[in-house]
Design a protein around this motif. Structure first.
Motif, PDB file in Angstrom:
ATOM      1  N   ASN A 162      55.256  39.887  47.266  1.00 60.88           N
ATOM      2  CA  ASN A 162      55.661  41.081  48.016  1.00 60.88           C
ATOM      3  C   ASN A 162      55.442  42.386  47.262  1.00 60.88           C
ATOM      4  O   ASN A 162      56.102  43.392  47.539  1.00 60.88           O
ATOM      5  N   THR A 163      54.514  42.390  46.312  1.00 56.85           N
ATOM      6  CA  THR A 163      54.183  43.636  45.618  1.00 56.85           C
ATOM      7  C   THR A 163      53.258  44.463  46.497  1.00 56.85           C
ATOM      8  O   THR A 163      52.174  44.028  46.866  1.00 56.85           O
ATOM      9  N   GLN A 222      48.452  45.192  36.805  1.00 54.48           N
ATOM     10  CA  GLN A 222      49.051  45.659  38.052  1.00 54.48           C
ATOM     11  C   GLN A 222      48.136  45.419  39.234  1.00 54.48           C
ATOM     12  O   GLN A 222      48.594  45.054  40.325  1.00 54.48           O
ATOM     13  N   VAL A 223      46.838  45.604  39.057  1.00 57.66           N
ATOM     14  CA  VAL A 223      45.884  45.367  40.139  1.00 57.66           C
ATOM     15  C   VAL A 223      45.921  43.904  40.571  1.00 57.66           C
ATOM     16  O   VAL A 223      45.834  43.585  41.758  1.00 57.66           O
ATOM     17  N   ARG A 277      44.836  38.506  43.329  1.00 57.93           N
ATOM     18  CA  ARG A 277      45.701  37.611  42.566  1.00 57.93           C
ATOM     19  C   ARG A 277      44.954  36.372  42.097  1.00 57.93           C
ATOM     20  O   ARG A 277      44.105  35.847  42.803  1.00 57.93           O
ATOM     21  N   GLY A 278      45.318  35.904  40.939  1.00 57.37           N
ATOM     22  CA  GLY A 278      44.778  34.656  40.426  1.00 57.37           C
ATOM     23  C   GLY A 278      45.732  33.505  40.684  1.00 57.37           C
ATOM     24  O   GLY A 278      46.788  33.674  41.305  1.00 57.37           O
TER      25      GLY A 278
END
Length: 221
Positions: free
Chosen positions: A135-136, A151-152, A159-160
């Motif tokens: 939920n970022t 942050q990216v 996302r990994g």
């Protein structure tokens, strides 16, 4: 004794929206859901539409142990949310086996009111399992400062892979059901019929495991 169980819900494919002609409807339906060419396309029984996943059909709500074996199942129309369906499943389970004290693992979709309801009404402990970056949506940064690489990677699409505790267990159980042709698509009029076939599928799997275990530990005469 407290046991650890995992909650999950999954949807099965159902008829596509109506097409301009019956022939186009049959063609689109076979393309979307990969049904046999001469299979009856008229699906009856209680069904619903899930606006989030854009699917018309039913949901399979499962509760499994940490080995992935079935402990409870509930088949409901897709318009009933995962939280409402799991509440019905847990209430039935509590009525059938009131002596059980459970520790439930659930994903972020069950966080909040559902978690409080389970603890208050059923007395079960709940652990919500989700990614640390779930939920970022953004960061507040000073003017001129850019996002760091870490942050990216917290945003969707960047996302990994992260190992998340217990989340894969119930998904694997749903995958086991997909190997049964009778459960790979929604064929039944009544949800209770689908529930019965899900029970039979797991009974067969458990019997096979017991047979393999007995064969490995058989005493040679």
């Amino acid at each position: 004794m407290e046991e650890e169980w995992i909650m999950g819900a999954h949807q099965r494919c159902a008829p596509s929206p109506d097409s301009p002609s019956p022939r186009a409807k049959r063609r689109a339906y076979r393309w979307d859901c990969r049904f046999e060419e001469r299979e009856d396309l008229t699906k009856r029984g209680p069904r619903g539409y899930d606006g989030g996943k854009k699917v018309n059909g039913r949901k399979h709500h499962l509760i499994v142990d940490t080995q992935g074996l079935l402990l409870g199942v509930k088949v409901l129309p897709a318009n009933i949310t995962d939280r409402e369906g799991s509440q019905q499943l847990l209430q039935e389970l509590r009525q059938k086996q009131p002596q059980l004290k459970l520790h439930l693992f659930a994903d972020g979709g069950y966080k909040g009111k559902w978690e409080a309801w389970v603890k208050t009404n059923l007395g079960y402990s709940v652990e919500i399992v989700q990614r640390p970056d779930a939920n970022t949506r953004g960061y507040w940064l000073p003017e001129g400062q850019e996002l760091t690489e870490a942050q990216v990677k917290t945003f969707r699409g960047h996302r990994g892979f992260i190992v998340v505790k217990k989340r894969w267990i119930v998904e694997r159980s749903f995958a086991w059901l997909s190997f049964d042709r009778r459960l790979n698509r929604e064929y039944d009029l009544l949800p209770e019929t689908t529930e019965a076939f899900i029970l039979l599928s797991f009974i067969r799997r458990m019997i096979r495991r017991l047979a393999a275990f007995a064969q490995q530990h058989a005493v040679v005469a």
